[in-house]
Design a protein around this motif. Structure first.
Motif, PDB file in Angstrom:
ATOM      1  N   SER A  22       0.809  -1.255  -0.033  1.00 31.05           N
ATOM      2  CA  SER A  22       0.206  -0.325  -0.315  1.00 31.05           C
ATOM      3  C   SER A  22       0.638   0.829  -0.426  1.00 31.05           C
ATOM      4  O   SER A  22       0.737   2.157  -0.581  1.00 31.05           O
ATOM      5  CB  SER A  22      -0.953  -0.315   1.380  1.00 31.05           C
ATOM      6  N   TYR A  61      -9.646  -2.220   4.431  1.00 30.89           N
ATOM      7  CA  TYR A  61      -8.605  -1.072   4.340  1.00 30.89           C
ATOM      8  C   TYR A  61      -7.642  -1.696   3.519  1.00 30.89           C
ATOM      9  O   TYR A  61      -7.031  -0.446   1.908  1.00 30.89           O
ATOM     10  CB  TYR A  61      -8.496  -0.647   5.428  1.00 30.89           C
ATOM     11  N   GLN A  64      -8.608  -2.355  -0.522  1.00 30.14           N
ATOM     12  CA  GLN A  64      -8.235  -1.489  -1.305  1.00 30.14           C
ATOM     13  C   GLN A  64      -7.639   0.196  -1.163  1.00 30.14           C
ATOM     14  O   GLN A  64      -7.657   0.027  -2.501  1.00 30.14           O
ATOM     15  CB  GLN A  64      -9.548  -0.713  -0.525  1.00 30.14           C
ATOM     16  N   ALA A  65      -6.306  -0.032  -0.037  1.00 28.29           N
ATOM     17  CA  ALA A  65      -5.939   0.599  -0.570  1.00 28.29           C
ATOM     18  C   ALA A  65      -4.195   0.728  -1.497  1.00 28.29           C
ATOM     19  O   ALA A  65      -4.296   1.321  -3.063  1.00 28.29           O
ATOM     20  CB  ALA A  65      -4.922   0.934   0.983  1.00 28.29           C
ATOM     21  N   ASP A  68      -6.248   1.473  -4.256  1.00 28.09           N
ATOM     22  CA  ASP A  68      -6.573   2.367  -5.712  1.00 28.09           C
ATOM     23  C   ASP A  68      -4.660   2.865  -6.129  1.00 28.09           C
ATOM     24  O   ASP A  68      -4.873   3.672  -6.216  1.00 28.09           O
ATOM     25  CB  ASP A  68      -6.498   2.805  -3.582  1.00 28.09           C
ATOM     26  N   ARG A  98     -11.220   4.232   3.043  1.00 26.94           N
ATOM     27  CA  ARG A  98     -10.558   4.154   1.661  1.00 26.94           C
ATOM     28  C   ARG A  98      -9.871   5.913   2.478  1.00 26.94           C
ATOM     29  O   ARG A  98     -10.321   6.705   2.909  1.00 26.94           O
ATOM     30  CB  ARG A  98     -11.271   4.658   0.980  1.00 26.94           C
ATOM     31  N   HIS A  99      -8.125   5.554   2.162  1.00 24.68           N
ATOM     32  CA  HIS A  99      -7.100   6.462   2.403  1.00 24.68           C
ATOM     33  C   HIS A  99      -7.699   7.754   1.321  1.00 24.68           C
ATOM     34  O   HIS A  99      -8.051   6.714   0.531  1.00 24.68           O
ATOM     35  CB  HIS A  99      -5.833   5.768   2.288  1.00 24.68           C
TER      36      HIS A  99
END
Length: 104
Positions: A22, A61, A64-65, A68, A98-99
């Protein structure tokens, strides 16, 4: 749903791999998840004191990071789709935030 020692170690390794992928810092992850540094460390280590709901939230998390940032997350061998269905029978899972990479 309880993980045995082998599953906990494997899950911890997978979470840490995705943290690395990430590109986020421990401080960023803790802030986004509203975890203390100790709570994040416990969750990453999947130690016996951690909350299983925290483990699932961190998993989602980080997954998804990585996506992304255009990456491909390391696969999870224990925290799978089938395991999620079983976990939902035991726990009230939380949606992961989300970050905001634009703000980083």
């Amino acid at each position: 749903m309880t993980l045995n020692d082998t599953e906990r170690h494997r899950t911890s390794d997978e979470l840490k791999s995705n943290l690395d992928l990430s590109g986020l810092t421990m401080a960023e992850v803790a802030a986004d998840l509203h975890f203390t540094p100790q709570r994040l460390r416990s969750t990453l280590d999947t130690d016996l004191a951690c909350d299983p709901v925290d483990v699932w939230q961190l998993r989602d998390y980080l997954d998804q990071a990585v996506r992304d940032t255009g990456g491909r997350p390391a696969p999870y061998t224990v925290l799978t789709r089938g395991s999620r269905l079983k976990a939902r029978m035991w726990f009230s899972l939380r949606k992961a935030p989300r970050h905001d990479f634009a703000a980083s």
